[in-house]
Design a protein around this motif. Structure first.
Motif, PDB file in Angstrom:
ATOM      1  N   TYR A 137       0.855  -1.183   0.000  1.00 37.79           N
ATOM      2  CA  TYR A 137       0.000   0.000   0.000  1.00 37.79           C
ATOM      3  C   TYR A 137       0.893   1.237   0.000  1.00 37.79           C
ATOM      4  CZ  TYR A 137      -3.613  -3.265   1.565  1.00 37.79           C
ATOM      5  OH  TYR A 137      -4.486  -4.322   1.664  1.00 37.79           O
ATOM      6  N   GLU A 138       0.496   2.243  -0.760  1.00 37.71           N
ATOM      7  CA  GLU A 138       1.230   3.505  -0.763  1.00 37.71           C
ATOM      8  C   GLU A 138       0.275   4.667  -0.519  1.00 37.71           C
ATOM      9  OE1 GLU A 138       4.444   4.152  -3.554  1.00 37.71           O
ATOM     10  OE2 GLU A 138       4.127   2.136  -4.359  1.00 37.71           O
ATOM     11  N   ALA A 139       0.755   5.637   0.243  1.00 38.57           N
ATOM     12  CA  ALA A 139      -0.018   6.834   0.550  1.00 38.57           C
ATOM     13  C   ALA A 139       0.974   7.968   0.758  1.00 38.57           C
ATOM     14  CB  ALA A 139      -0.879   6.619   1.795  1.00 38.57           C
ATOM     15  N   SER A 140       0.464   9.176   0.998  1.00 39.25           N
ATOM     16  CA  SER A 140       1.375  10.293   1.208  1.00 39.25           C
ATOM     17  C   SER A 140       0.692  11.399   1.984  1.00 39.25           C
ATOM     18  CB  SER A 140       1.891  10.838  -0.129  1.00 39.25           C
ATOM     19  OG  SER A 140       0.828  11.418  -0.863  1.00 39.25           O
ATOM     20  N   ILE A 141       1.511  12.241   2.592  1.00 38.50           N
ATOM     21  CA  ILE A 141       1.068  13.522   3.117  1.00 38.50           C
ATOM     22  C   ILE A 141       1.691  14.575   2.218  1.00 38.50           C
ATOM     23  CG2 ILE A 141       2.902  13.402   4.863  1.00 38.50           C
ATOM     24  CD1 ILE A 141       1.296  15.381   6.541  1.00 38.50           C
ATOM     25  N   LEU A 142       0.856  15.447   1.678  1.00 41.17           N
ATOM     26  CA  LEU A 142       1.289  16.416   0.671  1.00 41.17           C
ATOM     27  C   LEU A 142       0.979  17.819   1.149  1.00 41.17           C
ATOM     28  CD1 LEU A 142       2.252  17.150  -2.222  1.00 41.17           C
ATOM     29  CD2 LEU A 142      -0.129  16.801  -2.961  1.00 41.17           C
ATOM     30  N   GLY A 143       1.965  18.705   1.041  1.00 39.49           N
ATOM     31  CA  GLY A 143       1.769  20.082   1.459  1.00 39.49           C
ATOM     32  C   GLY A 143       2.333  21.078   0.471  1.00 39.49           C
ATOM     33  N   SER A 144       1.986  22.342   0.689  1.00 43.47           N
ATOM     34  CA  SER A 144       2.474  23.457  -0.120  1.00 43.47           C
ATOM     35  C   SER A 144       2.918  24.554   0.829  1.00 43.47           C
ATOM     36  CB  SER A 144       1.361  23.958  -1.045  1.00 43.47           C
ATOM     37  OG  SER A 144       1.789  25.074  -1.803  1.00 43.47           O
ATOM     38  N   SER A 145       4.201  24.936   0.746  1.00 41.35           N
ATOM     39  CA  SER A 145       4.764  25.905   1.690  1.00 41.35           C
ATOM     40  C   SER A 145       4.750  27.314   1.108  1.00 41.35           C
ATOM     41  CB  SER A 145       6.192  25.507   2.063  1.00 41.35           C
ATOM     42  OG  SER A 145       7.004  25.425   0.910  1.00 41.35           O
ATOM     43  N   ALA A 146       4.942  28.309   1.982  1.00 42.52           N
ATOM     44  CA  ALA A 146       4.949  29.697   1.539  1.00 42.52           C
ATOM     45  C   ALA A 146       6.142  29.990   0.647  1.00 42.52           C
ATOM     46  CB  ALA A 146       4.946  30.624   2.753  1.00 42.52           C
ATOM     47  N   GLN A 147       7.262  29.332   0.899  1.00 39.29           N
ATOM     48  CA  GLN A 147       8.475  29.484   0.103  1.00 39.29           C
ATOM     49  C   GLN A 147       9.002  28.096  -0.243  1.00 39.29           C
ATOM     50  OE1 GLN A 147       9.699  32.390  -0.962  1.00 39.29           O
ATOM     51  NE2 GLN A 147       8.065  33.524   0.096  1.00 39.29           N
ATOM     52  N   SER A 173       5.709  15.641  -5.541  1.00 42.10           N
ATOM     53  CA  SER A 173       4.372  15.108  -5.265  1.00 42.10           C
ATOM     54  C   SER A 173       4.247  13.768  -5.968  1.00 42.10           C
ATOM     55  CB  SER A 173       3.279  16.056  -5.757  1.00 42.10           C
ATOM     56  OG  SER A 173       3.240  16.114  -7.167  1.00 42.10           O
ATOM     57  N   PHE A 174       3.666  12.824  -5.284  1.00 41.59           N
ATOM     58  CA  PHE A 174       3.371  11.527  -5.895  1.00 41.59           C
ATOM     59  C   PHE A 174       2.111  11.009  -5.239  1.00 41.59           C
ATOM     60  CE2 PHE A 174       3.926   6.868  -6.449  1.00 41.59           C
ATOM     61  CZ  PHE A 174       3.870   6.862  -7.834  1.00 41.59           C
ATOM     62  N   GLU A 175       1.051  10.862  -6.029  1.00 45.15           N
ATOM     63  CA  GLU A 175      -0.259  10.477  -5.505  1.00 45.15           C
ATOM     64  C   GLU A 175      -0.824   9.256  -6.217  1.00 45.15           C
ATOM     65  OE1 GLU A 175      -2.572  14.433  -4.773  1.00 45.15           O
ATOM     66  OE2 GLU A 175      -1.215  14.735  -6.475  1.00 45.15           O
ATOM     67  N   GLY A 176       0.033   8.521  -6.895  1.00 42.11           N
ATOM     68  CA  GLY A 176      -0.413   7.382  -7.667  1.00 42.11           C
ATOM     69  C   GLY A 176      -0.070   7.575  -9.131  1.00 42.11           C
ATOM     70  N   MET A 177      -0.655   6.732  -9.970  1.00 42.64           N
ATOM     71  CA  MET A 177      -0.367   6.775 -11.402  1.00 42.64           C
ATOM     72  C   MET A 177      -1.660   6.924 -12.184  1.00 42.64           C
ATOM     73  SD  MET A 177       2.629   3.944 -11.843  1.00 42.64           S
ATOM     74  CE  MET A 177       4.301   4.300 -11.316  1.00 42.64           C
ATOM     75  N   TRP A 178      -1.603   7.774 -13.195  1.00 47.76           N
ATOM     76  CA  TRP A 178      -2.681   7.967 -14.146  1.00 47.76           C
ATOM     77  C   TRP A 178      -2.047   8.549 -15.404  1.00 47.76           C
ATOM     78  CZ3 TRP A 178      -1.970  10.803  -9.671  1.00 47.76           C
ATOM     79  CH2 TRP A 178      -1.623  12.144  -9.835  1.00 47.76           C
ATOM     80  N   PRO A 179      -2.722   8.538 -16.532  1.00 51.52           N
ATOM     81  CA  PRO A 179      -2.106   9.074 -17.752  1.00 51.52           C
ATOM     82  C   PRO A 179      -1.676  10.535 -17.565  1.00 51.52           C
ATOM     83  CG  PRO A 179      -4.061   7.815 -18.296  1.00 51.52           C
ATOM     84  CD  PRO A 179      -4.040   7.923 -16.801  1.00 51.52           C
ATOM     85  N   GLY A 180      -0.383  10.771 -17.679  1.00 51.09           N
ATOM     86  CA  GLY A 180       0.150  12.106 -17.523  1.00 51.09           C
ATOM     87  C   GLY A 180       0.573  12.478 -16.117  1.00 51.09           C
ATOM     88  N   CYS A 231       5.811  13.693   1.911  1.00 54.69           N
ATOM     89  CA  CYS A 231       6.391  12.459   2.437  1.00 54.69           C
ATOM     90  C   CYS A 231       5.486  11.321   1.966  1.00 54.69           C
ATOM     91  CB  CYS A 231       6.463  12.457   3.953  1.00 54.69           C
ATOM     92  SG  CYS A 231       7.716  13.564   4.656  1.00 54.69           S
ATOM     93  N   ALA A 232       6.023  10.460   1.139  1.00 52.20           N
ATOM     94  CA  ALA A 232       5.281   9.303   0.651  1.00 52.20           C
ATOM     95  C   ALA A 232       5.686   8.079   1.465  1.00 52.20           C
ATOM     96  CB  ALA A 232       5.568   9.071  -0.827  1.00 52.20           C
ATOM     97  N   VAL A 233       4.770   7.150   1.600  1.00 52.17           N
ATOM     98  CA  VAL A 233       5.047   5.946   2.381  1.00 52.17           C
ATOM     99  C   VAL A 233       4.664   4.702   1.593  1.00 52.17           C
ATOM    100  CG1 VAL A 233       4.699   7.163   4.559  1.00 52.17           C
ATOM    101  CG2 VAL A 233       2.801   5.911   3.567  1.00 52.17           C
ATOM    102  N   ALA A 234       5.476   3.679   1.729  1.00 55.37           N
ATOM    103  CA  ALA A 234       5.154   2.342   1.239  1.00 55.37           C
ATOM    104  C   ALA A 234       5.028   1.431   2.451  1.00 55.37           C
ATOM    105  CB  ALA A 234       6.235   1.829   0.299  1.00 55.37           C
ATOM    106  N   HIS A 235       3.934   0.718   2.517  1.00 56.04           N
ATOM    107  CA  HIS A 235       3.658  -0.152   3.658  1.00 56.04           C
ATOM    108  C   HIS A 235       4.368  -1.489   3.479  1.00 56.04           C
ATOM    109  CE1 HIS A 235       0.638  -2.630   6.157  1.00 56.04           C
ATOM    110  NE2 HIS A 235       1.437  -1.987   6.986  1.00 56.04           N
TER     111      HIS A 235
END
Length: 605
Positions: free
Chosen positions: A380-390, A421-428, A439-443
């Motif tokens: 299983y793979e999941a992630s916590i994704l953020g966007s910083s001010a800088q 960023s990595f949230e899975g795979m899809w075309p493009g 931070c992405a995680v693989a279980h």
């Protein structure tokens, strides 16, 4: 069928009804090295690959271009999978892919009228070198328990972890450790290296501070943050699987960042055809294995269809297109290494698999093996994704650790953090966000192995029906472990990063400003993970198992049960998911299988 035996990979002839000592189907991490090894042992070997060769293409050769390679139609096979038997649940996945009918894809949850649901994209690579040619190049080891499980189930002590370590040393050509180290190999065909850790020497860098905080959360000495990246993630040290630590990420790349894969090994072997009798057939689709009419059927060759883009998973496939069909023969053995989706498909098309499924499609049953296409597992793979001010200047760092709710004493998470960023795979894929940090995680050690690969027809050009059956067993425990990992990683972001990059807005799983009250509950975080988890490390669909286990497809020597002269050597053979990334463990079992095949070589006349 392009038959090749030169490093330049130019066509030399078209040969049908030829006989070789061995036929290997599939040139990826399992089949490619095995075919080269057999040729180097002096046996005439035909390696059949459905795709072409992209070894000189910078899109594939330069590891930094892996996103382009995974999206490239030159090698991409699009499988579309289900996550469960519940269509409503699967439709909540954010990146479902739809066929719009005009030659384009729609990705999302609000398709245009008339669009046809394809499913969740799961790309594989039809190319010389297999999926080791389009992946991110991460090198990771299996857990000792993964190898010991096979030894205990089969009674074959050669699978014990202490003995399996030898195969890694035999194939490795290490570029980042002193050549005196006994934990590594320095003369193999597979280059390993790590990323540049110099960024972590700037102690005031927000990325460095986050790395330091993560080390503190894992109980490490963080006096010098950059020293954390000196920890060797590929060391076969005693008790390695119980160590929670930060590491520098390791890759199967060489000293200058070029991809190292079976493609390199095969090209080097093909460079001396007079010495090594390896023949390569590109753009050739294997349609089935041929058997003798004996009390115990013996594999004697394969049927092939010649031509490019013949398989419907190929985005360049022209509906209705076919190629000439012929046969090639093996004096000793046929070895299937088509990967976790195609190896069970080939077996079933050849009459080996669940009897009822084969008879449904009018396929003559050679051997009723109910485990073919069953038992499939995945990280299983999941992630916590953020966007910083800088922007946060940093490279990638890796952490392997045990969450407090892990099922065993072993670490259960492989995480990597950085400005991506990595949230899975899809075309493009992927999406890109302003000043992204993830931070992405693989279980490690998923507890459900209920995935299936089933035929949709007897046509070898049709891609099978694939259902991963995520969380079908012990699902709540797996989700809880992933959620714990996300929460720990979130704790390393602020206030450690500092005010210069604050605020950091979390995009998922709990949208809001990091450092303030979470915008979602633990239950909501777990629900997000369960619905949006993704995967691309499937294994175990033709699993090794114990004598007497009706679901065991292979014995401990990779031999298909109930027939002779046929083996499966790829990730589908592994009965459990090996660690966090299966590519290096699959290369290791290819090395092991070489010994098993050669041990039986003289019994075939």
């Amino acid at each position: 069928m392009l038959l090749l035996s030169l490093a330049a990979l130019t066509a030399v002839s078209v040969v049908r009804a030829a006989t070789y000592d061995y036929i290997v189907v599939g040139s990826g991490p399992g089949g490619g090295p095995l075919a080269a090894n057999l040729a180097k042992a002096g046996y005439s070997t035909l390696l059949i690959e459905a795709g072409g060769d992209e070894g000189s293409n910078p899109t594939y050769a330069d590891i930094a271009n892996f996103l382009e390679s995974a999206n490239d139609e030159a090698s991409r096979w699009d499988f579309f999978v289900k996550h469960s038997d519940d269509p409503k649940r699967d439709l909540q996945y954010k990146y479902n892919t739809w066929d719009t009918g005009d030659g384009t894809f729609y990705v999302g949850r609000d398709p245009p009228a008339g669009a046809k649901l394809l499913g969740i994209q799961y790309p594989r690579a039809a190319v010389l070198g297999g999926c080791a040619m389009h992946n991110a190049g991460v090198a990771s080891l299996a857990q000792d328990d993964d190898w010991n499980f096979i030894a205990n189930q089969t009674g074959d002590a050669s699978w014990e972890a202490s003995k399996m370590a030898r195969y890694f040393r035999e194939i490795e050509k290490n570029h980042y450790r002193p050549s005196t180290e006994k934990e590594h190999g320095f003369n193999g065909w597979l280059s390993t290296n790590v990323g540049d850790p110099s960024w972590a020497k700037a102690e005031d860098n927000p990325g460095t501070r986050m790395l330091k905080r993560l080390g503190e959360l894992l109980g490490q000495n963080t006096t010098t943050t950059s020293s954390l990246l000196e920890n060797d993630i590929l060391a076969h040290t005693p008790g390695k699987d119980q160590i929670s630590s930060v590491y520098n990420m390791a890759y199967h790349i060489d000293a200058i960042g070029k991809r190292s894969s079976p493609n390199n090994y095969l090209r080097a072997t093909l460079a001396d055809p007079a010495k090594y009798p390896l023949t390569l057939a590109l753009r050739t689709l294997v349609t089935k294995v041929l058997f003798s009419n004996a009390t115990v059927p013996r594999a004697i060759g394969v049927e092939i269809m010649e031509g490019a883009s013949l398989y419907t998973a190929d985005p360049k496939h022209v509906p209705g297109s076919k190629g000439p069909v012929s046969q090639v023969y093996a004096a000793k053995e046929v070895i299937i290494a088509g990967g976790v989706f195609n190896s069970p498909q080939i077996l079933k098309l050849s009459g080996i698999g669940p009897k009822a499924e084969l008879e449904k499609f009018g396929i003559k049953v050679v051997k009723d093996l109910p485990g073919v296409g069953e038992n499939m597992g995945d990280n299983y793979e999941a992630s916590i994704l953020g966007s910083s001010a800088q922007p946060i200047p940093a490279g990638l760092s890796t952490a392997m650790f045990r969450t407090q709710n892990a099922a065993t004493k072993n670490r259960n998470i492989y995480a990597w953090c950085g400005p991506f960023s990595f949230e899975g795979m899809w075309p493009g894929f992927p999406n890109n966000y302003p000043n992204q940090w993830s931070c992405a995680v693989a279980h490690i050690g998923p507890k459900s192995h209920k995935g299936t690969v089933k035929l949709v027809s007897a046509n070898p050009q049709d891609r099978p029906d694939i259902n991963l059956h995520l969380f079908a067993e012990n699902g709540e425990a797996d989700v809880a472990e992933l959620s714990s990992a996300i929460s720990l990683l979130r704790a390393s972001w602020l206030p450690a990063a500092g005010t210069s990059v604050a605020p950091i807005k979390e995009l998922h799983p709990c949208p809001g400003e990091i450092g303030k009250a979470l915008s979602c509950t633990e239950e909501a975080q777990r629900e997000f993970i369960k619905l949006q988890v993704y995967s691309h490390h499937a294994t175990s669909s033709c699993a090794i198992g114990a004598d007497g286990n009706p679901m065991a497809v292979l014995d401990s020597k990779f031999r298909v049960r109930g027939v002779a002269g046929l083996r499966v050597v790829d990730g589908s053979a592994l009965p459990v998911v090996p660690g966090a990334f299966p590519v290096v463990p699959t290369m290791m079992i290819s090395q092991k299988a070489t010994e098993d095949v050669l041990a039986d070589a003289k019994k075939w006349v």
